[in-house]
Design a protein around this motif. Structure first.
Motif, PDB file in Angstrom:
ATOM      1  N   SER A 102      68.704  70.836  33.972  1.00  2.38           N
ATOM      2  CA  SER A 102      67.869  71.985  33.615  1.00  2.38           C
ATOM      3  C   SER A 102      68.097  73.101  34.620  1.00  2.38           C
ATOM      4  CB  SER A 102      66.397  71.584  33.598  1.00  2.38           C
ATOM      5  OG  SER A 102      66.056  71.027  34.840  1.00  2.38           O
ATOM      6  N   ALA A 103      68.239  74.323  34.109  1.00  2.00           N
ATOM      7  CA  ALA A 103      68.509  75.449  34.999  1.00  2.00           C
ATOM      8  C   ALA A 103      67.190  75.985  35.539  1.00  2.00           C
ATOM      9  CB  ALA A 103      69.250  76.528  34.236  1.00  2.00           C
ATOM     10  N   LYS A 104      66.502  75.144  36.293  1.00  2.48           N
ATOM     11  CA  LYS A 104      65.208  75.543  36.834  1.00  2.48           C
ATOM     12  C   LYS A 104      65.393  76.327  38.113  1.00  2.48           C
ATOM     13  CE  LYS A 104      63.076  72.937  33.913  1.00  2.48           C
ATOM     14  NZ  LYS A 104      62.532  73.572  32.741  1.00  2.48           N
ATOM     15  N   LYS A 105      64.468  77.214  38.338  1.00  2.00           N
ATOM     16  CA  LYS A 105      64.435  77.853  39.637  1.00  2.00           C
ATOM     17  C   LYS A 105      63.301  77.191  40.416  1.00  2.00           C
ATOM     18  CE  LYS A 105      64.602  82.278  41.941  1.00  2.00           C
ATOM     19  NZ  LYS A 105      65.755  81.894  42.739  1.00  2.00           N
ATOM     20  N   ILE A 106      63.661  76.530  41.503  1.00  2.34           N
ATOM     21  CA  ILE A 106      62.636  75.898  42.337  1.00  2.34           C
ATOM     22  C   ILE A 106      62.356  76.836  43.499  1.00  2.34           C
ATOM     23  CG2 ILE A 106      62.057  73.913  43.782  1.00  2.34           C
ATOM     24  CD1 ILE A 106      63.781  72.205  41.988  1.00  2.34           C
ATOM     25  N   VAL A 107      61.102  77.227  43.632  1.00  2.00           N
ATOM     26  CA  VAL A 107      60.715  78.179  44.675  1.00  2.00           C
ATOM     27  C   VAL A 107      59.658  77.534  45.556  1.00  2.00           C
ATOM     28  CG1 VAL A 107      59.728  80.449  45.122  1.00  2.00           C
ATOM     29  CG2 VAL A 107      61.126  80.082  43.100  1.00  2.00           C
ATOM     30  N   GLU A 108      59.824  77.662  46.860  1.00  2.00           N
ATOM     31  CA  GLU A 108      58.819  77.130  47.785  1.00  2.00           C
ATOM     32  C   GLU A 108      58.116  78.292  48.477  1.00  2.00           C
ATOM     33  OE1 GLU A 108      60.817  74.340  50.333  1.00  2.00           O
ATOM     34  OE2 GLU A 108      60.838  72.820  48.737  1.00  2.00           O
ATOM     35  N   ALA A 109      56.784  78.229  48.505  1.00  2.00           N
ATOM     36  CA  ALA A 109      56.005  79.289  49.167  1.00  2.00           C
ATOM     37  C   ALA A 109      56.383  79.387  50.642  1.00  2.00           C
ATOM     38  CB  ALA A 109      54.511  79.003  49.020  1.00  2.00           C
ATOM     39  N   ALA A 110      56.775  78.253  51.235  1.00  2.00           N
ATOM     40  CA  ALA A 110      57.063  78.228  52.672  1.00  2.00           C
ATOM     41  C   ALA A 110      58.457  78.745  53.022  1.00  2.00           C
ATOM     42  CB  ALA A 110      56.907  76.805  53.206  1.00  2.00           C
ATOM     43  N   THR A 111      59.303  79.023  52.026  1.00  2.00           N
ATOM     44  CA  THR A 111      60.662  79.497  52.312  1.00  2.00           C
ATOM     45  C   THR A 111      60.618  80.741  53.194  1.00  2.00           C
ATOM     46  OG1 THR A 111      61.543  78.625  50.264  1.00  2.00           O
ATOM     47  CG2 THR A 111      62.775  80.427  51.251  1.00  2.00           C
ATOM     48  N   GLY A 112      61.415  80.689  54.268  1.00  2.00           N
ATOM     49  CA  GLY A 112      61.494  81.846  55.154  1.00  2.00           C
ATOM     50  C   GLY A 112      60.384  81.902  56.194  1.00  2.00           C
ATOM     51  N   TYR A 113      59.446  80.952  56.143  1.00  2.00           N
ATOM     52  CA  TYR A 113      58.393  80.945  57.166  1.00  2.00           C
ATOM     53  C   TYR A 113      59.026  80.476  58.472  1.00  2.00           C
ATOM     54  CZ  TYR A 113      53.543  80.846  58.710  1.00  2.00           C
ATOM     55  OH  TYR A 113      52.361  81.119  59.335  1.00  2.00           O
ATOM     56  N   PRO A 114      58.739  81.141  59.602  1.00  2.00           N
ATOM     57  CA  PRO A 114      59.443  80.777  60.831  1.00  2.00           C
ATOM     58  C   PRO A 114      59.196  79.310  61.222  1.00  2.00           C
ATOM     59  CG  PRO A 114      58.172  82.807  61.104  1.00  2.00           C
ATOM     60  CD  PRO A 114      57.790  82.243  59.773  1.00  2.00           C
ATOM     61  N   PRO A 115      60.265  78.534  61.440  1.00  2.00           N
ATOM     62  CA  PRO A 115      60.084  77.121  61.796  1.00  2.00           C
ATOM     63  C   PRO A 115      59.205  76.943  63.033  1.00  2.00           C
ATOM     64  CG  PRO A 115      62.390  77.594  61.337  1.00  2.00           C
ATOM     65  CD  PRO A 115      61.681  78.908  61.316  1.00  2.00           C
ATOM     66  N   SER A 116      59.235  77.928  63.928  1.00  2.00           N
ATOM     67  CA  SER A 116      58.425  77.809  65.149  1.00  2.00           C
ATOM     68  C   SER A 116      56.926  77.867  64.843  1.00  2.00           C
ATOM     69  CB  SER A 116      58.790  78.938  66.117  1.00  2.00           C
ATOM     70  OG  SER A 116      58.560  80.180  65.475  1.00  2.00           O
ATOM     71  N   GLU A 117      56.572  78.320  63.643  1.00  2.00           N
ATOM     72  CA  GLU A 117      55.146  78.405  63.269  1.00  2.00           C
ATOM     73  C   GLU A 117      54.624  77.099  62.666  1.00  2.00           C
ATOM     74  OE1 GLU A 117      52.961  81.328  63.350  1.00  2.00           O
ATOM     75  OE2 GLU A 117      54.510  81.764  64.836  1.00  2.00           O
ATOM     76  N   LEU A 118      55.534  76.154  62.415  1.00  2.00           N
ATOM     77  CA  LEU A 118      55.100  74.900  61.790  1.00  2.00           C
ATOM     78  C   LEU A 118      54.491  73.965  62.833  1.00  2.00           C
ATOM     79  CD1 LEU A 118      58.161  74.325  59.423  1.00  2.00           C
ATOM     80  CD2 LEU A 118      55.893  75.163  58.796  1.00  2.00           C
ATOM     81  N   ILE A 119      53.496  73.209  62.415  1.00  2.00           N
ATOM     82  CA  ILE A 119      52.807  72.264  63.306  1.00  2.00           C
ATOM     83  C   ILE A 119      53.288  70.860  62.961  1.00  2.00           C
ATOM     84  CG2 ILE A 119      50.539  71.274  63.849  1.00  2.00           C
ATOM     85  CD1 ILE A 119      49.323  74.059  63.326  1.00  2.00           C
ATOM     86  N   TYR A 120      53.597  70.098  64.003  1.00  2.00           N
ATOM     87  CA  TYR A 120      54.143  68.757  63.775  1.00  2.00           C
ATOM     88  C   TYR A 120      53.185  67.634  64.138  1.00  2.00           C
ATOM     89  CZ  TYR A 120      58.543  70.662  62.394  1.00  2.00           C
ATOM     90  OH  TYR A 120      59.498  71.330  61.687  1.00  2.00           O
ATOM     91  N   SER A 121      52.117  67.950  64.842  1.00  2.00           N
ATOM     92  CA  SER A 121      51.179  66.887  65.212  1.00  2.00           C
ATOM     93  C   SER A 121      49.798  67.465  65.411  1.00  2.00           C
ATOM     94  CB  SER A 121      51.618  66.215  66.506  1.00  2.00           C
ATOM     95  OG  SER A 121      50.603  65.344  66.937  1.00  2.00           O
ATOM     96  N   ASP A 122      48.774  66.677  65.041  1.00  2.00           N
ATOM     97  CA  ASP A 122      47.394  67.125  65.233  1.00  2.00           C
ATOM     98  C   ASP A 122      46.751  66.440  66.422  1.00  2.00           C
ATOM     99  OD1 ASP A 122      46.994  68.826  62.870  1.00  2.00           O
ATOM    100  OD2 ASP A 122      47.575  66.999  61.846  1.00  2.00           O
ATOM    101  N   ARG A 123      47.566  65.671  67.164  1.00  2.00           N
ATOM    102  CA  ARG A 123      46.951  64.937  68.266  1.00  2.00           C
ATOM    103  C   ARG A 123      46.441  65.870  69.344  1.00  2.00           C
ATOM    104  NH1 ARG A 123      51.331  60.098  69.056  1.00  2.00           N
ATOM    105  NH2 ARG A 123      51.413  59.599  66.846  1.00  2.00           N
ATOM    106  N   PRO A 124      45.240  65.597  69.852  1.00  2.00           N
ATOM    107  CA  PRO A 124      44.752  66.422  70.955  1.00  2.00           C
ATOM    108  C   PRO A 124      45.629  66.257  72.186  1.00  2.00           C
ATOM    109  CG  PRO A 124      43.246  64.598  70.518  1.00  2.00           C
ATOM    110  CD  PRO A 124      44.296  64.559  69.452  1.00  2.00           C
ATOM    111  N   GLU A 125      45.563  67.237  73.070  1.00  2.00           N
ATOM    112  CA  GLU A 125      46.483  67.292  74.203  1.00  2.00           C
ATOM    113  C   GLU A 125      46.524  66.018  75.026  1.00  2.00           C
ATOM    114  OE1 GLU A 125      46.260  70.728  76.581  1.00  2.00           O
ATOM    115  OE2 GLU A 125      46.086  72.046  74.833  1.00  2.00           O
ATOM    116  N   ASN A 126      45.368  65.470  75.349  1.00  2.00           N
ATOM    117  CA  ASN A 126      45.391  64.334  76.272  1.00  2.00           C
ATOM    118  C   ASN A 126      45.855  63.042  75.604  1.00  2.00           C
ATOM    119  OD1 ASN A 126      43.229  64.011  74.703  1.00  2.00           O
ATOM    120  ND2 ASN A 126      41.819  63.401  76.340  1.00  2.00           N
TER     121      ASN A 126
END
Ligand SMILES: [Zn+2]
Length: 310
Positions: A102-126
């Motif tokens: 199928s000639a679908k266009k798949i679009v992601e809202a996050a495309t182009g969002y700076p990778p440095s803005e992504l969060i990888y963990s919710d653990r508190p600092e300590n």
């Protein structure tokens, strides 16, 4: 808000107009995985775009199995609109297998969002020994970007570009719709800022790691999350650390989610004498054009009640 003004500046270069498709002309068909995306696409597309749900109302967007009728919706769609950031990783292999060629266009809202803005963990600092982001980038990021209204500017702009590319004759209408909607989202963001301003150093504990981006945007300390990953039961060590964090930070409210069946969360609230309040992750409800704003404003009222009233 520099991002907001940059986006509005970009839109102002497009001639605004009020073109209309003639009655009966086929509209752009979009299918989407999240209520927030449903709202954004409906607002930008207006009457020129037909937006459908990919998932049934109560389905969990983190994990989903296709049923035959879902495939029918997919086959008819011209655009498959996803959040990205790993949320719909379950979708792509089955999409290729079940809707081949199928000639679908798949679009992601996050495309182009700076990778440095992504969060990888919710653990508190300590608990993690760092700001929570270091050394964890091998795994997927936290995907709950849509709960940050400033991310919504980015998502809406990606949707606008896609619609303009696929239906250029309606480009000016889409730009006008997007511009009006972005101004409403900007007011939503300002209302969150107004809520936040008088608070000294608010801390929050939630059940599901959904509010990390919202907390970072409005400088709310995410003191702890009951589930380390969405849907997982916490281990005893994690639970002990969380209880300690709740005590040390004098947290008085546990934010749960509507339809949350986590007995453990309610038990924790009882044992630690915490007030329980509901914040909606907007993952399974609010499938409507105004749903994103309604849900985000309900959450804002809940936060204001918990943090502003003694
Ligand atoms: Zn989630």
């Amino acid at each position: 808000m520099r991002l907001f003004h940059r986006i509005l500046g970009m839109l102002s270069g497009v001639a605004f107009g009020s073109l209309c498709l003639s009655a009966g002309e086929p509209r752009l068909r979009v299918v989407t995985s999240l209520p927030a995306l449903y709202s954004w696409a409906s607002q930008v597309g207006g009457s020129q775009v037909q937006v459908d749900r990919l998932l049934p109302v109560d389905a969990d967007p983190h994990l989903f199995q296709f049923r035959p009728r879902d495939l029918e919706v997919l086959r008819r769609a011209q655009v498959i609109l996803l959040n990205g950031a790993g949320l719909e990783d379950w979708l792509k292999p089955s999409l290729e297998k079940q809707v081949p060629g199928s000639a679908k266009k798949i679009v992601e809202a996050a495309t182009g969002y700076p990778p440095s803005e992504l969060i990888y963990s919710d653990r508190p600092e300590n608990e993690s020994g760092s700001s929570g982001n270091a050394d964890l980038r091998d795994g997927p990021p936290n995907p709950h970007l849509w709960l940050d209204p400033v991310f919504a500017f980015h998502g809406v702009t990606n949707i606008l570009r896609t619609f303009q590319e696929l239906a250029p004759e309606q480009g000016a209408v889409f730009a006008t719709n997007a511009s009006i909607y972005l101004q409403r989202l900007h007011r939503l963001h300002e209302d969150y800022e107004t809520f936040r301003r008088p608070l000294k150093s608010p801390g929050m504990v939630t059940v599901h790691p959904a509010f990390s981006y919202l907390c970072r945007r409005y400088r709310i300390r995410l003191v702890g999350v009951l589930e380390e990953t969405s849907g997982s039961e916490p281990g005893p060590r994690h639970l002990a650390t969380l209880m300690e964090q709740i005590r040390v930070n004098r947290i008085s409210t546990l934010f749960i989610e509507p339809n949350s069946s986590s007995r453990l969360a309610l038990q924790l609230a009882r044992d630690m004498h915490l007030t329980v309040a509901e914040l909606d992750t907007l993952e399974t409800s609010h499938w409507s054009p105004g749903g994103y704003e309604d849900g985000m404003r309900d959450n804002l009222r809940t936060l204001a009640r918990q943090f502003h009233e003694p």
